[in-house]
Write a protein that holds these residues in place. Sequence first.
Motif, mmCIF file in Angstrom:
data_model
loop_
_atom_site.group_PDB
_atom_site.id
_atom_site.type_symbol
_atom_site.label_atom_id
_atom_site.label_comp_id
_atom_site.label_asym_id
_atom_site.label_seq_id
_atom_site.Cartn_x
_atom_site.Cartn_y
_atom_site.Cartn_z
ATOM 1 N N PRO A 1 0.835 -1.201 0.000
ATOM 2 C CA PRO A 1 0.000 0.000 0.000
ATOM 3 C C PRO A 1 0.870 1.252 0.000
ATOM 4 C CG PRO A 1 0.074 -0.956 2.197
ATOM 5 C CD PRO A 1 0.772 -1.928 1.287
ATOM 6 N N GLU B 1 -3.310 1.421 6.294
ATOM 7 C CA GLU B 1 -3.059 0.102 5.726
ATOM 8 C C GLU B 1 -1.573 -0.229 5.754
ATOM 9 O OE1 GLU B 1 -4.052 -2.411 1.613
ATOM 10 O OE2 GLU B 1 -4.703 -0.326 1.826
ATOM 11 N N ASN C 1 -2.264 5.817 1.916
ATOM 12 C CA ASN C 1 -2.988 4.823 2.718
ATOM 13 C C ASN C 1 -2.176 4.470 3.968
ATOM 14 O OD1 ASN C 1 -5.235 4.177 0.765
ATOM 15 N ND2 ASN C 1 -3.463 3.627 -0.498
#
Length: 393
Positions: free
Chosen positions: A274, A282, A279
């Motif tokens: 990710p 994540e 992100n």
Amino acid sequence: MKAIELFAGAGGLSIGIGRAGFKPERIVEWEPNCQRTLLANRHASQADAKRWPLEIERDVRDADFTAHEGKIELVSGGPPCQPFSVGGRHRAQADRRDMFPEAVRAVREVKPRAFIFENVRGLTRARFSSYYEYIKLQMQYPELVAMDDEDWSTHLRRLERHHTSSRAERGLEYRLVAEVLNAADYGVPQKRHRVFFVGFRKDQGIEWSFPEASHSQEALLWDQAHGDYFERHNVSKAERWSNAERTRSRAERLTEKPAELPWLTVRDALATLPDPERNPAEASGLSGHRFQPGARSYPGHTGSPLDDAAKALKAGVHGVPGGENMLARPDGSVRYFTVRESARLQTFPDTYRIEGVWSEAMRQLGNAVPVTLAERVARSVALALRSAESTKQ
């Protein structure tokens, strides 16, 4: 087969030779953060590190290798490269960090069947040509040591006379092959050029050459222009060939599919990770995969495009270089590679930890040998040693 690893760094060469079938009996590494990396992975029984010695020795200058004489198949390592690096201060043989003499001493004391040493391509530059020849001749004749009143250039002349004399009693001798390899040509997603020195003890009677390249840039260009590279990665037409019209034109002129595999790209290497900036939640669950702010692009330092092999990761003399070790997105934005991304570009396994703060971890990775390249060279050496052994039986 048994090995001794010198100047192990972050462990890239150690992992590669281990995968090729060698078991390190001793590992030596001076730098504290690299030591912590090696020990952390050994203590965690990481798959590649679990057979390493429990103790990582610190200073090669204090190590005595004579007890291993005739009992070791391979001595390997990457003597500190700062004296010859483009990013270093270029002091070469005048630099106290030059550890090639210690590498040669280890070979002299151990008398291994073979050795593998590697260093930066800068060592082969014209300004270091005499010292480069000096290094090679020392490796070929490790018992012909410098006398107390000899500087390196005088010792070089004596080695040259020894090398060309038909009457010389040569003693311990190695047949040496040295070559600059581009890691991208061997399945590493990075354009990283390193010079490798591979030597076999003369009495082994081994004929050997470096393994053929398995990947090529032309094969990557073919895959992008005529294959399914962009479709495989779900890249929109608007993003394809971003800021690479000259490359696109070259790719479209190819008329025959190359025999090699395509170079691996940054996108190939990072596809399953990710984005730590876009992100972060994540990405937070992955070791060493945290966004590092402050990346900026400037002339000559524009980062690594997604759809090419990465530029060579740099260690830097004073930390991570400001315009290097970063990703260049198709929209023109840039960000630093994370430690985990950099480890992937160096083909370390995701289970392998790099210890230290971001700048220190990146320095370790910038100095490392790509695991896949180390493995390719070491497997070829191992095959030659096994073949020679079976022939004698």
